[in-house]
Design a protein around this motif. Structure first.
Motif, PDB file in Angstrom:
ATOM      1  N   TRP A   1       1.078  -1.128   0.086  1.00 55.13           N
ATOM      2  CA  TRP A   1      -0.095   0.123  -0.093  1.00 55.13           C
ATOM      3  C   TRP A   1       0.973   1.331  -0.065  1.00 55.13           C
ATOM      4  O   TRP A   1       2.089   1.346   0.523  1.00 55.13           O
ATOM      5  N   ARG A   2       0.433   2.359  -0.367  1.00 52.40           N
ATOM      6  CA  ARG A   2       0.923   3.699  -0.583  1.00 52.40           C
ATOM      7  C   ARG A   2       0.014   4.711   0.113  1.00 52.40           C
ATOM      8  O   ARG A   2      -1.040   4.425   0.490  1.00 52.40           O
ATOM      9  N   PRO A   3       0.737   5.858   0.445  1.00 52.48           N
ATOM     10  CA  PRO A   3      -0.031   6.803   1.118  1.00 52.48           C
ATOM     11  C   PRO A   3      -1.325   7.115   0.551  1.00 52.48           C
ATOM     12  O   PRO A   3      -2.396   7.306   1.426  1.00 52.48           O
ATOM     13  N   ALA A   4      -1.489   7.533  -0.568  1.00 58.29           N
ATOM     14  CA  ALA A   4      -2.884   7.808  -1.326  1.00 58.29           C
ATOM     15  C   ALA A   4      -3.901   6.617  -1.137  1.00 58.29           C
ATOM     16  O   ALA A   4      -4.841   6.747  -0.842  1.00 58.29           O
ATOM     17  N   ASP A   5      -3.301   5.142  -1.083  1.00 59.56           N
ATOM     18  CA  ASP A   5      -4.292   4.148  -0.777  1.00 59.56           C
ATOM     19  C   ASP A   5      -4.803   4.021   0.487  1.00 59.56           C
ATOM     20  O   ASP A   5      -6.062   3.845   0.674  1.00 59.56           O
ATOM     21  N   LEU A   6      -3.994   4.409   1.470  1.00 56.14           N
ATOM     22  CA  LEU A   6      -4.440   4.339   3.037  1.00 56.14           C
ATOM     23  C   LEU A   6      -5.572   5.606   3.148  1.00 56.14           C
ATOM     24  O   LEU A   6      -6.408   5.470   3.729  1.00 56.14           O
ATOM     25  N   VAL A   7      -5.269   6.488   2.365  1.00 55.44           N
ATOM     26  CA  VAL A   7      -6.180   7.769   2.554  1.00 55.44           C
ATOM     27  C   VAL A   7      -7.558   7.467   1.720  1.00 55.44           C
ATOM     28  O   VAL A   7      -8.650   7.841   2.418  1.00 55.44           O
ATOM     29  N   ARG A   8      -7.322   6.739   0.750  1.00 54.10           N
ATOM     30  CA  ARG A   8      -8.514   6.437   0.080  1.00 54.10           C
ATOM     31  C   ARG A   8      -9.383   5.426   0.917  1.00 54.10           C
ATOM     32  O   ARG A   8     -10.654   5.550   0.969  1.00 54.10           O
ATOM     33  N   VAL A   9      -8.918   4.491   1.643  1.00 57.79           N
ATOM     34  CA  VAL A   9      -9.576   3.491   2.369  1.00 57.79           C
ATOM     35  C   VAL A   9     -10.275   4.549   3.536  1.00 57.79           C
ATOM     36  O   VAL A   9     -11.386   3.918   3.746  1.00 57.79           O
ATOM     37  N   ALA A  10      -9.712   5.252   4.142  1.00 57.08           N
ATOM     38  CA  ALA A  10     -10.409   6.243   5.024  1.00 57.08           C
ATOM     39  C   ALA A  10     -11.611   6.759   4.591  1.00 57.08           C
ATOM     40  O   ALA A  10     -12.605   6.924   5.010  1.00 57.08           O
ATOM     41  N   ARG A  11     -11.532   7.367   3.126  1.00 60.35           N
ATOM     42  CA  ARG A  11     -12.515   8.193   2.632  1.00 60.35           C
ATOM     43  C   ARG A  11     -13.812   7.341   2.257  1.00 60.35           C
ATOM     44  O   ARG A  11     -14.919   7.684   2.415  1.00 60.35           O
ATOM     45  N   ARG A  12     -13.444   6.045   1.757  1.00 61.07           N
ATOM     46  CA  ARG A  12     -14.318   5.302   1.099  1.00 61.07           C
ATOM     47  C   ARG A  12     -15.217   4.589   2.305  1.00 61.07           C
ATOM     48  O   ARG A  12     -16.394   4.402   2.286  1.00 61.07           O
ATOM     49  N   GLU A  13     -14.387   4.114   3.231  1.00 62.51           N
ATOM     50  CA  GLU A  13     -15.015   3.329   4.491  1.00 62.51           C
ATOM     51  C   GLU A  13     -15.469   4.074   5.572  1.00 62.51           C
ATOM     52  O   GLU A  13     -16.081   3.626   6.472  1.00 62.51           O
TER      53      GLU A  13
END
Length: 421
Positions: A66-78
């Motif tokens: 995983w990369r920084p934008a991925d972890l932020v995307r998880v927070a935004r989506r879930e």
């Protein structure tokens, strides 16, 4: 309470929350947050413990691909807005471990775009300062932190798209002082295309941007031809979220194909992996972002009107609109790239200012481009050995016609096609 005991308490609470079954999750969250937020005197120790635990948690995510934008995307989506802000700060805190030179260019770009930076004065003050910024009490903030750590802990390993910080030399290491002038001009053209109220002007600007992208790709391919180490494809992830994630993925695939890249869609995570050479990946990110803005704007304008029978536009109309838009864009982009390649092979070179000049044809061009296409296909096969295709259904003929018309007015060329998953 001693810091060591607080560290152990936090680890125990997080473990219980992560292990909780869905039906028992609320109970585990309430119990864990109550323990962590029980005492104002203990709050600074909890703050320090949280940052230390998050540092290890985030580091494990990096190791899992995983990369920084991925972890932020998880927070935004879930989760929610508070979790999103907390995710950015925890990523910034973990980033203190890594000297800038150990991060690749795209990692730097993601951190800058978030933006991830340490703004608090000390680790023991972080939670108090964060709560003040977002007007949260201790219990609400402890609950959000546990929810975020649980979401990250449950992420499975995924195919990496670049080096983990500190593990290997970055492809284009430390942050570059700027971008090539060609990319700057392309960015300016696309910004104008997004802002104009005249469809014909948007079409001309976007078409010119694609011509420059194709020329930039050709120039980069020829420069790299003599350096085998530069002939290795890379990969990036681009978020593709609902609504209409299928048609959006088709649009991304159309842009990628025109720029000699491949797309693999991970629907469950809300992103696509784009595989190609660095210059082409830059072009894909720039053009897709712009075309998505143009497509969404055109869809809303068309959707604000009614059907011929007076009924309001439906979700099926908008879905079909975007599918048709992506299909038409594919056709026009492919034609623009083919023309640019043909011109280059004949010795017609496009300058950065958009004017053309005659140069001696380079006999290496077509073999080099073929070799790069094969290298991209080979990289996709290695990264994703098991792929399936998915077709997007069109159920509204009026939406399809409107989408193709909008694509004709605002940007490039396309045919309906399968998307790899």
């Amino acid at each position: 309470m001693a810091q060591g005991k607080t560290d152990g308490l936090l680890a125990e609470v997080v473990q219980r929350v992560v292990a909780a079954a869905p039906e028992a999750l609320d109970h585990a969250l309430d119990g864990g947050a109550s323990v962590l937020a029980a005492s104002a005197d203990q709050w600074p120790e909890v703050s320090r413990a949280l940052l230390g635990f998050a540092e290890r948690s985030v580091g494990r995510c990096w190791s899992a691909g995983w990369r920084p934008a991925d972890l932020v995307r998880v927070a935004r989506r879930e989760l929610g807005a508070v979790h999103l802000a907390l995710a950015v700060d925890l990523i910034a805190a973990e980033g203190r471990r890594h000297p800038a030179a150990t991060l690749d260019r795209r990692w730097h770009e993601q951190l800058r775009e978030l933006p991830a930076e340490v703004w608090w004065s000390g680790d023991e003050a972080f939670l108090g300062a964060f709560a003040g910024r977002h007007r949260l009490d201790r219990f609400a903030l402890a609950t959000a932190a546990l929810e975020l750590l649980r979401a990250w802990a449950l992420l499975p390993p995924i195919t990496p798209v670049g080096p983990v910080p500190g593990q290997s030399a970055p492809r284009a290491s430390a942050p570059v002082a700027g971008e090539p002038r060609m990319l700057g001009r392309i960015r300016a053209l696309l910004a104008k295309a997004e802002s104009t109220d005249f469809p014909e002007e948007a079409e001309a600007l976007t078409g010119k941007a694609q011509q420059l992208m194709a020329q930039h790709s050709i120039d980069e391919a020829l420069i790299a031809a003599g350096a085998p180490s530069a002939n290795t494809p890379a990969a990036v992830r681009i978020g593709v979220d609902n609504p209409y994630e299928g048609p959006k993925t088709m649009l991304l695939d159309a842009v990628a194909a025109a720029n000699r890249c491949r797309v693999v869609w991970a629907k469950e995570f809300g992103f696509c992996t784009v595989i190609g050479f660095d210059a082409d990946l830059d072009a894909v990110e720039l053009l897709y972002t712009s075309l998505l803005v143009q497509a969404t704007s055109a869809m809303h304008r068309a959707g604000s009107r009614k059907h011929r029978d007076g009924a309001p536009r439906t979700k099926a109309f908008r879905q079909s609109f975007l599918v048709a838009y992506a299909a038409r864009i594919r056709e026009r982009l492919a034609a623009a790239t083919e023309q640019a390649t043909s011109d280059a092979a004949a010795g017609r070179h496009l300058r950065e200012d958009g004017t053309a000049e005659l140069v001696a044809p380079d006999e290496r061009l077509l073999p080099v481009l073929k070799a790069r296409a094969e290298a991209v296909d080979d990289a996709v096969g290695k990264m994703f050995p098991k792929l399936v295709s998915q077709r997007v259904r069109v159920s509204d003929g009026e939406g399809w016609a409107a989408g193709r018309a909008a694509a004709d007015r605002a940007a490039l060329h396309g045919r309906s096609g399968a998307i790899e998953r």
